[in-house]
Structures are given as C-alpha cells and as structure tokens.
Design a protein around this motif. Structure first.
Motif, PDB file in Angstrom:
ATOM      1  N   GLY A 247      96.082  97.482  30.222  1.00 36.16           N
ATOM      2  CA  GLY A 247      97.191  97.762  29.319  1.00 36.16           C
ATOM      3  C   GLY A 247      96.971  98.997  28.464  1.00 36.16           C
ATOM      4  O   GLY A 247      97.763  99.319  27.591  1.00 36.16           O
ATOM      5  N   LYS A 248      95.862  99.719  28.732  1.00 39.06           N
ATOM      6  CA  LYS A 248      95.532 100.881  27.890  1.00 39.06           C
ATOM      7  C   LYS A 248      96.197 102.160  28.370  1.00 39.06           C
ATOM      8  O   LYS A 248      96.405 103.081  27.590  1.00 39.06           O
ATOM      9  CB  LYS A 248      94.012 101.072  27.851  1.00 39.06           C
ATOM     10  CG  LYS A 248      93.303  99.937  27.102  1.00 39.06           C
ATOM     11  CD  LYS A 248      91.942 100.396  26.593  1.00 39.06           C
ATOM     12  CE  LYS A 248      91.323  99.397  25.632  1.00 39.06           C
ATOM     13  NZ  LYS A 248      90.537  98.349  26.329  1.00 39.06           N
TER      14      LYS A 248
ATOM     15  N   ALA B 105     102.338 111.230  35.435  1.00 34.74           N
ATOM     16  CA  ALA B 105     101.657 111.442  34.156  1.00 34.74           C
ATOM     17  C   ALA B 105     100.937 110.162  33.748  1.00 34.74           C
ATOM     18  O   ALA B 105     101.378 109.056  34.060  1.00 34.74           O
ATOM     19  CB  ALA B 105     102.657 111.848  33.078  1.00 34.74           C
ATOM     20  N   ILE B 106      99.785 110.345  33.083  1.00 34.04           N
ATOM     21  CA  ILE B 106      99.035 109.206  32.551  1.00 34.04           C
ATOM     22  C   ILE B 106      99.081 109.325  31.022  1.00 34.04           C
ATOM     23  O   ILE B 106      98.783 110.389  30.469  1.00 34.04           O
ATOM     24  CB  ILE B 106      97.555 109.221  33.019  1.00 34.04           C
ATOM     25  CG1 ILE B 106      97.448 109.403  34.540  1.00 34.04           C
ATOM     26  CG2 ILE B 106      96.828 107.974  32.518  1.00 34.04           C
ATOM     27  CD1 ILE B 106      97.915 108.247  35.376  1.00 34.04           C
ATOM     28  N   TRP B 107      99.487 108.242  30.387  1.00 31.67           N
ATOM     29  CA  TRP B 107      99.651 108.239  28.928  1.00 31.67           C
ATOM     30  C   TRP B 107      98.689 107.241  28.305  1.00 31.67           C
ATOM     31  O   TRP B 107      98.401 106.200  28.887  1.00 31.67           O
ATOM     32  CB  TRP B 107     101.070 107.817  28.562  1.00 31.67           C
ATOM     33  CG  TRP B 107     102.151 108.621  29.201  1.00 31.67           C
ATOM     34  CD1 TRP B 107     102.608 108.505  30.480  1.00 31.67           C
ATOM     35  CD2 TRP B 107     102.921 109.664  28.596  1.00 31.67           C
ATOM     36  NE1 TRP B 107     103.623 109.409  30.697  1.00 31.67           N
ATOM     37  CE2 TRP B 107     103.836 110.134  29.562  1.00 31.67           C
ATOM     38  CE3 TRP B 107     102.928 110.248  27.298  1.00 31.67           C
ATOM     39  CZ2 TRP B 107     104.754 111.164  29.291  1.00 31.67           C
ATOM     40  CZ3 TRP B 107     103.841 111.260  27.039  1.00 31.67           C
ATOM     41  CH2 TRP B 107     104.739 111.722  28.030  1.00 31.67           C
ATOM     42  N   GLU B 108      98.219 107.578  27.085  1.00 37.12           N
ATOM     43  CA  GLU B 108      97.403 106.643  26.327  1.00 37.12           C
ATOM     44  C   GLU B 108      97.948 106.549  24.917  1.00 37.12           C
ATOM     45  O   GLU B 108      98.439 107.538  24.366  1.00 37.12           O
ATOM     46  CB  GLU B 108      95.950 107.135  26.268  1.00 37.12           C
ATOM     47  CG  GLU B 108      95.086 106.545  27.364  1.00 37.12           C
ATOM     48  CD  GLU B 108      93.651 107.032  27.302  1.00 37.12           C
ATOM     49  OE1 GLU B 108      92.944 106.816  28.294  1.00 37.12           O
ATOM     50  OE2 GLU B 108      93.250 107.640  26.287  1.00 37.12           O
ATOM     51  N   GLN B 109      97.790 105.342  24.347  1.00 35.36           N
ATOM     52  CA  GLN B 109      98.263 105.168  22.986  1.00 35.36           C
ATOM     53  C   GLN B 109      97.186 105.622  22.019  1.00 35.36           C
ATOM     54  O   GLN B 109      96.018 105.283  22.155  1.00 35.36           O
ATOM     55  CB  GLN B 109      98.602 103.693  22.733  1.00 35.36           C
ATOM     56  CG  GLN B 109      99.314 103.496  21.417  1.00 35.36           C
ATOM     57  CD  GLN B 109      99.970 102.131  21.304  1.00 35.36           C
ATOM     58  OE1 GLN B 109      99.792 101.274  22.168  1.00 35.36           O
ATOM     59  NE2 GLN B 109     100.737 101.931  20.249  1.00 35.36           N
ATOM     60  N   ASN B 110      97.614 106.423  21.044  1.00 37.90           N
ATOM     61  CA  ASN B 110      96.700 106.946  20.045  1.00 37.90           C
ATOM     62  C   ASN B 110      97.339 106.624  18.700  1.00 37.90           C
ATOM     63  O   ASN B 110      98.243 107.325  18.264  1.00 37.90           O
ATOM     64  CB  ASN B 110      96.565 108.457  20.269  1.00 37.90           C
ATOM     65  CG  ASN B 110      95.410 109.030  19.481  1.00 37.90           C
ATOM     66  OD1 ASN B 110      94.862 108.363  18.613  1.00 37.90           O
ATOM     67  ND2 ASN B 110      95.065 110.276  19.774  1.00 37.90           N
ATOM     68  N   GLY B 111      96.882 105.535  18.060  1.00 37.48           N
ATOM     69  CA  GLY B 111      97.574 105.068  16.850  1.00 37.48           C
ATOM     70  C   GLY B 111      98.943 104.585  17.263  1.00 37.48           C
ATOM     71  O   GLY B 111      99.067 103.772  18.175  1.00 37.48           O
ATOM     72  N   SER B 112      99.991 105.134  16.643  1.00 39.19           N
ATOM     73  CA  SER B 112     101.337 104.704  17.027  1.00 39.19           C
ATOM     74  C   SER B 112     101.954 105.660  18.039  1.00 39.19           C
ATOM     75  O   SER B 112     103.051 105.438  18.527  1.00 39.19           O
ATOM     76  CB  SER B 112     102.210 104.590  15.783  1.00 39.19           C
ATOM     77  OG  SER B 112     102.306 105.865  15.177  1.00 39.19           O
ATOM     78  N   ASP B 113     101.230 106.749  18.347  1.00 33.75           N
ATOM     79  CA  ASP B 113     101.766 107.747  19.286  1.00 33.75           C
ATOM     80  C   ASP B 113     101.188 107.568  20.677  1.00 33.75           C
ATOM     81  O   ASP B 113     100.073 107.094  20.837  1.00 33.75           O
ATOM     82  CB  ASP B 113     101.389 109.161  18.822  1.00 33.75           C
ATOM     83  CG  ASP B 113     102.218 109.581  17.630  1.00 33.75           C
ATOM     84  OD1 ASP B 113     103.287 108.976  17.423  1.00 33.75           O
ATOM     85  OD2 ASP B 113     101.775 110.502  16.916  1.00 33.75           O
ATOM     86  N   PHE B 114     101.965 108.004  21.660  1.00 31.38           N
ATOM     87  CA  PHE B 114     101.451 108.040  23.022  1.00 31.38           C
ATOM     88  C   PHE B 114     101.231 109.496  23.393  1.00 31.38           C
ATOM     89  O   PHE B 114     102.072 110.353  23.105  1.00 31.38           O
ATOM     90  CB  PHE B 114     102.463 107.421  23.980  1.00 31.38           C
ATOM     91  CG  PHE B 114     102.431 105.922  23.975  1.00 31.38           C
ATOM     92  CD1 PHE B 114     101.753 105.224  24.961  1.00 31.38           C
ATOM     93  CD2 PHE B 114     103.058 105.195  22.972  1.00 31.38           C
ATOM     94  CE1 PHE B 114     101.710 103.836  24.957  1.00 31.38           C
ATOM     95  CE2 PHE B 114     103.021 103.816  22.949  1.00 31.38           C
ATOM     96  CZ  PHE B 114     102.344 103.127  23.955  1.00 31.38           C
ATOM     97  N   GLU B 115     100.073 109.792  23.987  1.00 31.66           N
ATOM     98  CA  GLU B 115      99.906 111.156  24.449  1.00 31.66           C
ATOM     99  C   GLU B 115      99.607 111.198  25.941  1.00 31.66           C
ATOM    100  O   GLU B 115      98.982 110.297  26.490  1.00 31.66           O
ATOM    101  CB  GLU B 115      98.846 111.913  23.643  1.00 31.66           C
ATOM    102  CG  GLU B 115      97.502 111.258  23.602  1.00 31.66           C
ATOM    103  CD  GLU B 115      96.509 112.095  22.797  1.00 31.66           C
ATOM    104  OE1 GLU B 115      96.670 113.330  22.729  1.00 31.66           O
ATOM    105  OE2 GLU B 115      95.555 111.505  22.257  1.00 31.66           O
ATOM    106  N   CYS B 116     100.092 112.275  26.560  1.00 33.39           N
ATOM    107  CA  CYS B 116      99.857 112.467  27.984  1.00 33.39           C
ATOM    108  C   CYS B 116      98.452 113.011  28.161  1.00 33.39           C
ATOM    109  O   CYS B 116      98.139 114.101  27.681  1.00 33.39           O
ATOM    110  CB  CYS B 116     100.901 113.445  28.550  1.00 33.39           C
ATOM    111  SG  CYS B 116     100.589 113.840  30.270  1.00 33.39           S
TER     112      CYS B 116
END
Lengths: 156, 351
Positions: free
Chosen positions: B87-88, B100-111
């Motif tokens: 789920g990460k 694209a691969i996205w990860e959650q960073n705090g409340s933001d998602f970054e590619c």
C-alpha cells in the motif's frame, strides 16, 4: 504532389429536401412535450458532415442515408450504418469517428452511439466500437483537426 | 455462500464522489487500509489526466473525502492504477505511453519513478503478490515485466510478445508468480518463467477454440483462493475458468486452465469490468450503465447453472461503467467508476 485520392471520382447525389419541423415560436409547438429523438433528427445532425477526401457532404455522396439510421429513444441507442464510397476505404475509420464525435456532441449524454459499415466482419467496426481506442484517437491532435474540419459544415 | 442464497440482497448507494472533469476509467482500493482502525483509501484515475485519492472520514464511516489530486505528471488519459501490496506505492498507467510510480510523503503524493518503454498507450498495470514485480501492457501488443529494485529503480526483465492486438489488461495471480493478460485479439494469455531464470514465456492461450471469448476481452479477476478466474468481454459474456491449484502452487506454471462455464444472456452491452470479492461475489460493470452481482449456485439440480445472478442494479450510473472494485476488507463495500465522471460507493446489504 498531393497524395492520390482513394476515390478520385465519386458519384455525387442530390440533397434531399429538408422538411420543416415545428420549432419554438410556431403556433403548434408544445414546449412541454418530451421531444422524441428520431431518424430524421439524427440525419439532420450528420447530413452536412464533409467527406474527408471531397468537398461534398456525406449526404451528397450517399455515405449516409436516413434509412440506414436506427434509433431506439427508449433505450437511448443510435446505430448509424454508413457506406464508404469505395469498399474497404481507408477513410472509413475517419468517417466513423466523425459520426461518433458529431452525435456525442449533439445528443443528450444518455445516448449510446454505434457507427459502423455494412461489411459485417470488419476490423473498422470493431475499432470504432472500442471506446478506449476512440478515446485515445481523440487525444491525437492531427486526427482531431481532421475530424473538426469534416464537422465544421455540419454546425452551420 | 449458503447464507447468501437465503438472504435478500440490496445494493445501496452510500456516496457519490465528484471531482474528476472527464470519464473515470479505473479504481483501486489500498490493500493496507480499511481494517484495524485504518480508514479505507481509494484511488481513481481519469480522462482528465489526474489521479484522485479518496479517504474514508473514519473507519466506520461511509463518507469519503478527496485527500489529494495527482496532476501535472501524465500528459494524457490515466487508464488504470494499482497499489503495491504494502500500500506504499501507487502505479498509474497512461495513454502518454508511461507508467508512473507514486509515494505518499506526508499528505502529498510525489512521482518517484517514470517507466518508459512502451511505444504507445499503456492500458494496465499490476503488482505481483510480493510486490517484487510489476507488469504493464499497451496498444503496442506487448506486455512488459519490471523488477522492483531498491531506490525506486525499475528494471525491465522481459518484453512479452504474443498478442496480435492491443493488450487491455494485465493481472498477476494472487499467490503464484504467473501473469495473465487479455486482449483485443479475443484471447487470454498465461505467462510463466522457468523457475529462477527470467525467461518468461506464454504457457497457455485461452481463445475461442478452447471455449474462450469471441470478441475483445476487457478484464479478468481471481477468486480469493486463486483456483478460479473470471473474464469479461465485448461478446457480452463472462466466463469462469479453473486450475489445479495444488500443482500451480507446487511450481508448475504450466498447470493448465480449464473453461468451467459461460454466463450469457445477462448483459446486452460490452462488459468492461469484472471483480471477484473475497466473499465470492462476482461484480460486473458494463456499457448498459448497470452493475450486476453473481455468485456460485448451491442447488445444481434445477438447470445445472453453476453461477446465478444475485441482483442487477439498473441505472447505477448515467453512462457506461468502466470499473467495479470490491474493497479488500470484506466489508461489502463496492466502488464503481463511470463515463459520467463520477465514482459511487455502494454497500451490499441483506435484510
């Protein structure tokens, strides 16, 4: 040199007379009645689409006729069977795309539109009825320009 | 399942999620959410080139809020999305030919990574059970297998050629590293490797000649034990297939899949999506704007039908339904996505 036309000398037919339909402002127009969508209305939306290769409309080239339109208003379904000027015409996909786009823009969103050619076992029909391929094609700017150019006269 | 047969079932709309400005193509529930007090998270992707992340207000709530909009990365339609098993990470496949691969960073998602290689539209993306492999497929007729390396590196380990047309969907088996793909060429292909080599090849093709579909196969899904698969098609049928799960799990990727039954006469427009719940209920989403639910039938005596229609929700959406997905937790929540630009959350209730 311009690329060779698929069909250089198409037969051009006379346009059908356009019957006058009751419109708002007419004495007998009932603005509260639900207006059923019928063959003639569909035909009116698409008759002036320009052939991708010629300065003639799809009506003038008999690519479409009123009889080849099936409408089921209750089931929100429209099927337009078109006849390219030459069989297996490579322009068939573009014509089908034009028909689909024009009807998508003209009809209420509940309608499902299925353009297709007479050739029963036809790769063109499968492609035109694959909405994912149509969606991808309509993200191609060159193809959209081509479709828009064919559609312009139909909005006049 | 006996319980299901006796129950009266009702599919109730609990929420309508609005925000996308074009048709919604795909949905994915985050498998690490929705249980143990963690609010459920759902990702959706659209013709508007964005991905939206929706989160349940609280673990028991049926209200979802849009928590993030992932934009400015894909330049064309985002066709499908898939969460890694942890789920990460979220993988998104786009008509712009990239994944694209996205990860959650705090409340933001970054590619964090962009996978390039396909010649044109990427249609689907799927993670294997352990999250070590990723598969993608495209209109270029190819299926790519990527190895997930540390540091957000993705290495293409195999390019699988075999389909003769547009590949619509890829899906890994839920327990074994065997890959499935379905296509505009009307077939489903099964891909496996020879043990520890990266030599992936097609081990089975399910086509019309072996009771398969006669038009585009749009989607497939597995039951919870992985011994059955359901496929849906433009030929207006859904088909169930099974395999000897013992031999499949003992490493025989060649274990062959067998046609069990075809459900025809239930749909009158293209079926775009099919999803099997953990509990055993098959949901379909189709171009007739309806959602249908099927389950295995208990009484074999009547007409020999192995599966029966539990319910049909007419006009579930105003337009075509492109995706139906059961939440991973077995709480009988179903999400649906449509050409009408909305997502709906449904609860299957018995009374």
């Amino acid at each position: 040199m311009a690329p060779a036309l698929i069909n250089a000398n198409p037969v051009v037919y006379e346009k059908k007379e356009r019957p006058v339909r009751s419109r708002p402002g007419d004495g007998n127009f009932d603005e509260y009645a639900t207006e059923l969508i019928d063959q003639l209305e569909i035909f009116d939306h698409i008759r002036d689409i320009k052939d991708p290769e010629h300065p003639y409309s799809l009506e003038e080239l008999k690519v479409i006729t009123e009889d080849a339109i099936e409408v089921d208003d209750k089931r929100s379904y429209v099927r337009v069977t078109f006849t390219p000027t030459v069989e297996h015409c490579s322009m068939a996909t573009v014509i089908g795309l034009c028909l689909r786009v024009k009807l998508m823009r003209s009809l209420p969103s509940r309608f499902k539109v299925a353009p297709g050619t007479h050739a029963t076992e036809d790769a063109v029909n499968k492609q035109l009825n694959d909405k994912e391929r149509v969606a991808a094609a309509l993200e191609n700017p060159n193809l959209v320009d081509m479709v828009d150019e064919c559609l312009t006269p139909s909005y006049e | 399942m006996t319980l299901l047969e006796e129950e009266s079932l009702k599919l109730t709309e609990v929420q309508r999620l609005e925000g996308h400005t074009d048709r919604v193509w795909g949905l994915a529930w985050n498998p690490a959410t929705g249980a143990d007090g963690v609010p459920a998270v759902l990702a959706s992707c659209s013709g508007d080139k964005t991905i939206r992340i929706w989160q349940q207000r609280s673990p028991s709530s049926t209200s979802f809020d849009c928590k993030a909009v992932l934009e400015d990365t894909h330049s064309r339609t985002v066709r499908s999305c898939a969460w890694s098993p942890s789920g990460k990470q979220l993988a998104t496949a786009s008509f712009d030919a990239t994944t694209a691969i996205w990860e959650q960073n705090g409340s933001d998602f970054e590619c964090v990574s962009t996978l390039e290689g396909h010649e044109n539209e990427v249609k689907s993306v799927s993670w294997n059970a352990s999250g070590s492999l990723l598969a993608t497929c495209s209109r270029d007729k190819c299926v790519w297998i990527w190895e997930v390396l540390p540091g957000n590196e993705y290495d293409c380990v195999s390019v699988l050629q075999g389909h003769t047309q547009d590949v619509k969907m890829v899906q890994w088996h839920p327990t074994v590293d065997v890959l499935f793909s379905c296509s505009y060429d009307n077939t489903i292909k099964v891909w496996a490797d020879d043990g520890d080599s990266d030599d992936w090849h097609c081990v089975q093709t399910l086509g019309e000649s072996n009771s398969g579909h006669s038009s585009t196969v749009w989607a497939l899904s597995f039951n919870s034990t992985g011994d059955k698969m359901v496929t849906c098609s433009d030929d207006l049928t859904i088909k169930v297939w099974d395999v000897d799960i013992i031999s499949l799990q003992s490493g025989d990727g060649n274990a062959s899949w067998r046609h069990v039954c075809t459900m025809s006469g239930y749909h009158d427009r293209t079926i775009f999506s099919v999803h099997w719940s953990k509990e055993g209920i098959i949901a379909t989403g189709a171009a007739d704007d309806a959602i249908r639910l099927f389950a295995q039938s208990q009484d074999h005596s009547v007409d020999g039908a192995l599966y029966k229609l539990l319910l049909k929700k007419e006009k579930a959406h105003d337009m075509d339904i492109n995706s139906v997905q059961w939440s991973s937790t077995g709480d009988r929540l179903l999400a649906s996505a449509s050409d009408d630009g909305t997502i709906k959350i449904w609860k299957l209730e018995s009374f």
